[in-house]
Design an enzyme around this catalytic site. Structure first.
Site, mmCIF file in Angstrom:
data_model
loop_
_atom_site.group_PDB
_atom_site.id
_atom_site.type_symbol
_atom_site.label_atom_id
_atom_site.label_comp_id
_atom_site.label_asym_id
_atom_site.label_seq_id
_atom_site.Cartn_x
_atom_site.Cartn_y
_atom_site.Cartn_z
ATOM 1 N N HIS A 62 -10.095 -9.064 12.872
ATOM 2 C CA HIS A 62 -10.493 -7.912 12.054
ATOM 3 C C HIS A 62 -9.779 -7.907 10.708
ATOM 4 O O HIS A 62 -8.629 -8.326 10.583
ATOM 5 C CB HIS A 62 -10.275 -6.598 12.818
ATOM 6 C CG HIS A 62 -8.846 -6.180 13.024
ATOM 7 N ND1 HIS A 62 -8.163 -5.405 12.124
ATOM 8 C CD2 HIS A 62 -7.985 -6.405 14.044
ATOM 9 C CE1 HIS A 62 -6.947 -5.157 12.573
ATOM 10 N NE2 HIS A 62 -6.808 -5.761 13.740
ATOM 11 N N ASP A 172 -1.502 -7.660 10.445
ATOM 12 C CA ASP A 172 -2.444 -7.169 11.457
ATOM 13 C C ASP A 172 -3.682 -6.686 10.729
ATOM 14 O O ASP A 172 -3.691 -5.573 10.194
ATOM 15 C CB ASP A 172 -1.784 -6.043 12.244
ATOM 16 C CG ASP A 172 -2.692 -5.357 13.235
ATOM 17 O OD1 ASP A 172 -3.780 -5.890 13.518
ATOM 18 O OD2 ASP A 172 -2.325 -4.261 13.709
ATOM 19 N N GLU A 204 -11.880 -2.249 13.408
ATOM 20 C CA GLU A 204 -11.177 -2.480 14.670
ATOM 21 C C GLU A 204 -10.156 -1.380 14.939
ATOM 22 O O GLU A 204 -10.001 -0.916 16.079
ATOM 23 C CB GLU A 204 -10.482 -3.842 14.653
ATOM 24 C CG GLU A 204 -9.886 -4.265 16.006
ATOM 25 C CD GLU A 204 -8.452 -3.776 16.241
ATOM 26 O OE1 GLU A 204 -7.954 -3.901 17.380
ATOM 27 O OE2 GLU A 204 -7.825 -3.256 15.291
ATOM 28 N N GLU A 205 -9.466 -0.945 13.888
ATOM 29 C CA GLU A 205 -8.375 0.017 14.058
ATOM 30 C C GLU A 205 -8.848 1.398 14.482
ATOM 31 O O GLU A 205 -8.039 2.234 14.884
ATOM 32 C CB GLU A 205 -7.567 0.127 12.759
ATOM 33 C CG GLU A 205 -6.843 -1.147 12.330
ATOM 34 C CD GLU A 205 -5.638 -1.474 13.193
ATOM 35 O OE1 GLU A 205 -5.357 -0.705 14.138
ATOM 36 O OE2 GLU A 205 -4.989 -2.502 12.923
ATOM 37 N N ASP A 227 -5.963 -11.548 17.454
ATOM 38 C CA ASP A 227 -5.283 -10.351 16.973
ATOM 39 C C ASP A 227 -3.776 -10.583 17.043
ATOM 40 O O ASP A 227 -3.326 -11.727 17.146
ATOM 41 C CB ASP A 227 -5.702 -9.127 17.793
ATOM 42 C CG ASP A 227 -5.736 -7.856 16.963
ATOM 43 O OD1 ASP A 227 -4.752 -7.587 16.244
ATOM 44 O OD2 ASP A 227 -6.730 -7.121 17.021
ATOM 45 N N HIS A 310 2.315 -2.312 12.286
ATOM 46 C CA HIS A 310 1.846 -1.099 11.622
ATOM 47 C C HIS A 310 2.877 -0.539 10.642
ATOM 48 O O HIS A 310 3.033 0.684 10.505
ATOM 49 C CB HIS A 310 1.414 -0.039 12.637
ATOM 50 C CG HIS A 310 0.071 -0.327 13.235
ATOM 51 N ND1 HIS A 310 -0.667 0.618 13.913
ATOM 52 C CD2 HIS A 310 -0.686 -1.454 13.244
ATOM 53 C CE1 HIS A 310 -1.814 0.089 14.318
ATOM 54 N NE2 HIS A 310 -1.838 -1.182 13.917
#
Length: 347
Positions: A62, A172, A204-205, A227, A310
């Site tokens: 993603h 990510d 995706e998130e 991922d 994140h």
């Protein structure tokens, strides 16, 4: 392929979930270096196809990123924010950001300083306690910014650390988009007896919606999601982490055992260190959406261990990233006439 150059192009692009246009343009340009068969679907996914014939293998990573969205504009010109994806308010104070209004505005995330917090000075900030400061008064801010505009971490270049580690925002999952480019480059010197469709997915998130659309659109025989997972960090539970120098390879209900075997066999042939991890239900990645498309798709999952997920300083290993690409390349090059038998259930 120069990973630092590719990562810099991908991670500096703006592309929060649902607003991935900037990242998509970069991904499309990179994909076109390896094949002319590149396209986008109505949702915004970017595809690149190499090889021909069956099986058709769909590989997804993603390209959307976590971030914020303008929730309101205060009378003093400060911006209140809402989450886009799994943003962590604890890491936001002091962050440099970009507000994507009518023009891109640099900003900083601020909060009441600890000196003025009294007895609550050790408590973690909540998102509603934070503001984004562009320096402009409210009148000018309202001319340039609207509620719903996105806010992303500042597009600083990836930072090369020691021991082939690199720190950046949006590792990510744009690190794995760069990995797909690496695999496409290596496949140019290998003979393929299958079709491989690489896809940089959207959203995706916020629910793996891009992968769901990609799985339906391509209707693959095999799917592989790429991922990130968690690398060891201080005080993190060891049973939930994978060494940063090993590829993480998932097993569990979301993963077809035949696809896991194909990937693990490829890693062994290449002498690449990997570590299986167990997820009994949905993996929280594109794999969970891919598995459920059409009549069901045999799905696998490769993951790059990251520190500080994140945040704006996600740390991963360039060597491990390249090893992910080598596993993919070897796996696809080894697919032959017996691929259907390899995916049969042993009842």
């Amino acid at each position: 392929m120069d990973y630092m150059e590719t990562l810099s192009a991908l991670t500096s692009a703006a592309g929060t979930s649902g607003n991935e246009g900037g990242a998509a343009a970069v991904a499309e340009g990179l994909f076109r270096q390896y094949t002319e068969d590149v396209w986008r679907d109505p949702l915004g996914n970017v595809y690149a196809r190499v090889g021909s014939g069956r099986p058709v293998v769909l590989v997804c990573a993603h390209m959307d990123e976590i971030g914020m969205m303008v929730a309101s504009i205060e009378d003093n010109g400060m911006l209140r924010m809402a989450r886009v994806g799994g943003i962590d308010p604890r890491v936001l104070p002091g962050s440099e950001v970009v507000v994507h209004g009518k023009t891109d505005l640099p900003g900083v995330i601020g909060a009441v300083p600890p000196h003025l917090l009294g007895t609550d000075r050790d408590a973690a900030y909540q998102l509603e306690e934070l503001t984004c400061d562009t320096g402009y008064p409210a009148e000018r801010v309202r001319e340039l910014v609207s509620v719903g505009d996105t806010i992303t971490f500042a597009p600083l270049k990836p930072l090369k650390l020691q021991n082939e580690l690199v720190a950046s925002k949006t590792m990510d999952d744009r690190a794995l988009v760069s990995c797909m480019c690496d695999a496409m480059e290596m496949l140019q010197s290998r003979r393929l007896h299958c079709t491989v469709v690489f896809c940089a997915t959207v959203q995706e998130e916020v629910g793996c919606y891009g992968a769901a659309a990609a799985g339906y659109h391509v209707n693959p025989d095999i799917a592989i999601a790429m991922d990130v997972s968690h690398a060891p960090t201080p005080d993190a539970p060891t049973y939930r982490t994978t060494p940063i120098d090993k590829v993480c390879m998932t097993r569990g209900g979301n993963i077809h055992p035949g696809v896991f075997q194909m990937l693990s066999d490829a890693a062994k042939r290449c002498n690449i260190p990997f570590e299986p991890t167990v997820v009994l239900g949905g993996t929280g990645t594109d794999a969970r959406a891919l598995q459920l498309q059409q009549n069901g798709v045999p799905t696998g999952l490769l993951e790059l261990p990251l520190k500080y997920m994140h945040t704006s300083v996600e740390v991963g290993s360039l060597e491990t990233l390249h090893n992910c690409a080598k596993i993919l390349t070897e796996c696809f090059a080894a697919i032959g006439d017996g691929w259907e038998d390899a995916l049969c259930w042993n009842d």
